[in-house]
Write an enzyme that holds these catalytic residues in place. Structure first.
Site, short mmCIF file in Angstrom:
data_model
loop_
_atom_site.label_atom_id
_atom_site.label_comp_id
_atom_site.label_asym_id
_atom_site.label_seq_id
_atom_site.Cartn_x
_atom_site.Cartn_y
_atom_site.Cartn_z
N LYS A 115 -65.00 6.47 -13.80
CA LYS A 115 -64.33 5.27 -14.31
C LYS A 115 -65.20 4.54 -15.32
CE LYS A 115 -61.25 4.63 -10.38
NZ LYS A 115 -61.18 4.10 -9.02
N LYS A 221 -51.46 20.10 -9.92
CA LYS A 221 -50.78 19.23 -8.95
C LYS A 221 -50.01 18.12 -9.65
CE LYS A 221 -53.57 15.30 -8.14
NZ LYS A 221 -53.71 14.21 -7.23
N LYS A 224 -50.27 11.05 -11.20
CA LYS A 224 -49.98 10.01 -12.19
C LYS A 224 -50.67 10.30 -13.52
CE LYS A 224 -50.30 6.86 -9.03
NZ LYS A 224 -51.11 5.87 -8.35
P1 ADP Z 1 -52.36 10.14 -8.32
O1 ADP Z 1 -53.11 11.41 -8.17
O2 ADP Z 1 -50.95 10.34 -8.77
O3 ADP Z 1 -53.10 9.05 -9.07
P2 ADP Z 1 -53.19 8.73 -5.97
O4 ADP Z 1 -54.60 9.16 -6.22
O5 ADP Z 1 -52.84 7.28 -6.07
O6 ADP Z 1 -52.17 9.57 -6.86
O7 ADP Z 1 -52.71 9.29 -4.58
C1 ADP Z 1 -52.82 8.64 -3.37
C2 ADP Z 1 -52.79 9.74 -2.33
O8 ADP Z 1 -51.57 10.53 -2.44
C3 ADP Z 1 -53.92 10.76 -2.54
O9 ADP Z 1 -55.11 10.36 -1.92
C4 ADP Z 1 -53.32 12.03 -1.93
O10 ADP Z 1 -53.57 12.09 -0.56
C5 ADP Z 1 -51.83 11.91 -2.17
N1 ADP Z 1 -51.39 12.77 -3.29
C6 ADP Z 1 -51.32 12.44 -4.60
N2 ADP Z 1 -50.83 13.46 -5.34
C7 ADP Z 1 -50.59 14.50 -4.48
C8 ADP Z 1 -50.07 15.84 -4.64
N3 ADP Z 1 -49.70 16.30 -5.82
N4 ADP Z 1 -49.96 16.60 -3.53
C9 ADP Z 1 -50.32 16.12 -2.32
N5 ADP Z 1 -50.82 14.87 -2.11
C10 ADP Z 1 -50.95 14.06 -3.17
#
Ligand code: ADP
Ligand code: TRP
Length: 356
Positions: A115, A221, A224
């Site tokens: 970050k 995967k 966001k």
């Molecule tokens: P992003 O990766 O979209 O920024 P976050 O980091 O806010 O999402 O995700 C919060 C939680 O959601 C993560 O710690 C994880 O456990 C779960 N998560 C996010 N994306 C996935 C995915 N594609 N498959 C499974 N779990 C996920």
């Protein structure tokens, strides 16, 4: 919510809407755990301040996440649901715990370095040596600064967990280093003062293999920052369009051929959202080369909509009912504050902040 159940705590930063990855990867765990444990789920708005600078977006996202959590089935009668900043005890604990946290160990945290690089507008270099990023941070001009708040992110996260005396913390893999630091801070505090104040928390996994929800862009995967998300609140038309645009290949060229990654990903999504007979139908069609990807995508879009539509419809009702949202948060904050105040009183006493 009884006293002898083990405490589960998890938080999410309000940085946007929830997607299918969050639903099958994280929220699913919360929904199961609320049936068996003393669960506390919160919206980490103070943590969001470490990277967010738009007050209106922050406020909107706090409401949005709350509505989506409730709509997906988090039950305020089973779990405490609160906003981090509604528990001011956490801020004082954060100040106190910071006295036992080293600047060096914070600067070496992977998420901080990532970050900080972003805040300074630097590209991530694989061969980057640690001194470089530290020098850049120290030498940065004040309009491109890396905030002390970002540096001390792990202290605040440790406080969230330790204040509630949580035993289990369901989080994704990216949070494991923060959890390790939390254990280290807890151990250090206990040893320094010769007390058994804090519990060392652990990640929580159900025994079935962790779910990785793929994106629709062929690889990797859903996430966001990948820009490939199906959001729980996507309107049917937009959702169908996203699914119909999913990457595919030229189709199986011979019976029982292996699947390319984009096709395997479509089947992974189908397995999460469809019934076994639908999955079997398309697997058979793939095996005998009669599959039409257009049909597969149409089916997938409808099955995803079956999961998301009730959530999307409830989200709007919940968002429209601010009185209900306020009640949920007031009840959650009251419980979280009671525990945090108890921990704070103990910590103040242990550290020598005592009334004359
Ligand atoms: P992003 O990766 O979209 O920024 P976050 O980091 O806010 O999402 O995700 C919060 C939680 O959601 C993560 O710690 C994880 O456990 C779960 N998560 C996010 N994306 C996935 C995915 N594609 N498959 C499974 N779990 C996920
Ligand atoms: N750091 C977590 C994330 O980015 C959010 C978080 C803040 C959290 N405090 C927490 C998670 C305490 C679990 C427990 O996803």
């Amino acid at each position: 919510m009884t006293n002898n159940k083990e405490v589960v705590l998890s938080g999410i930063r309000p940085t946007g809407n929830l997607h299918l990855g969050n639903y099958y990867g994280a929220l699913g765990k919360f929904l199961k755990l609320q049936e068996t444990h003393d669960c506390r789920f919160f919206i980490a708005d103070l943590h969001a301040l470490t990277t967010n600078t738009d007050p209106d977006a922050l406020h909107r996202n706090v409401k949005g996440i709350l509505a989506e959590y409730l709509a997906a089935g988090l039950d305020p009668e089973k779990a405490s649901i609160f906003v981090q900043s509604d528990v001011p005890e956490l801020s004082e604990l954060y100040l106190l715990l910071n006295m036992h946290v080293g600047i060096g160990e914070l600067m070496r945290t992977a998420s901080f370095k990532d970050k900080a690089r972003k805040a300074l507008g630097l590209d991530k270099k694989d061969d980057e040596n640690e001194d470089d990023i530290e020098k850049q941070i120290i030498g940065a001009s004040t309009n491109k600064r890396v905030s002390a708040g970002l540096l001390t992110y792990p202290t605040l996260m440790a406080v969230d967990i330790l204040a509630q005396k949580a035993r289990w913390v369901p989080v994704g893999k990216d949070q494991m280093q923060h959890l390790e630091l939390t254990r280290r801070f807890a151990r250090r505090f206990n040893q320094f003062y010769g007390v058994e104040e804090f519990i060392e928390p652990e990640n929580f996994e159900f025994r079935d293999a962790p779910v990785k929800v793929p994106g629709l862009d062929g690889s990797g995967k859903m996430g966001k920052s990948e820009g490939n998300c199906i959001y729980l609140i996507d309107e049917p038309k937009a959702l169908r369009k996203k699914v119909m645009r999913a990457v595919t290949d030229e189709g199986p060229q011979a019976p029982n051929s292996p699947m390319s990654e984009p096709i395997a990903n479509l089947f992974s999504l189908l397995e999460l959202t469809s019934t076994p007979d639908v999955v079997k139908h398309f697997r058979d069609a793939y095996a005998d080369c009669s599959i039409r990807y257009g049909d597969l995508k149409k089916q997938l879009a409808e099955d995803i909509l079956n999961v998301t539509t009730p959530i999307r419809e409830r989200v709007n009702d919940i968002l429209a009912d601010e009185a209900y949202m306020r009640r949920v948060l007031a009840q959650g904050a009251e419980r979280a504050r009671a525990q945090a105040a108890e921990t704070l009183a103990e910590v103040r006493h242990i550290m020598g902040i005592r009334k004359i």
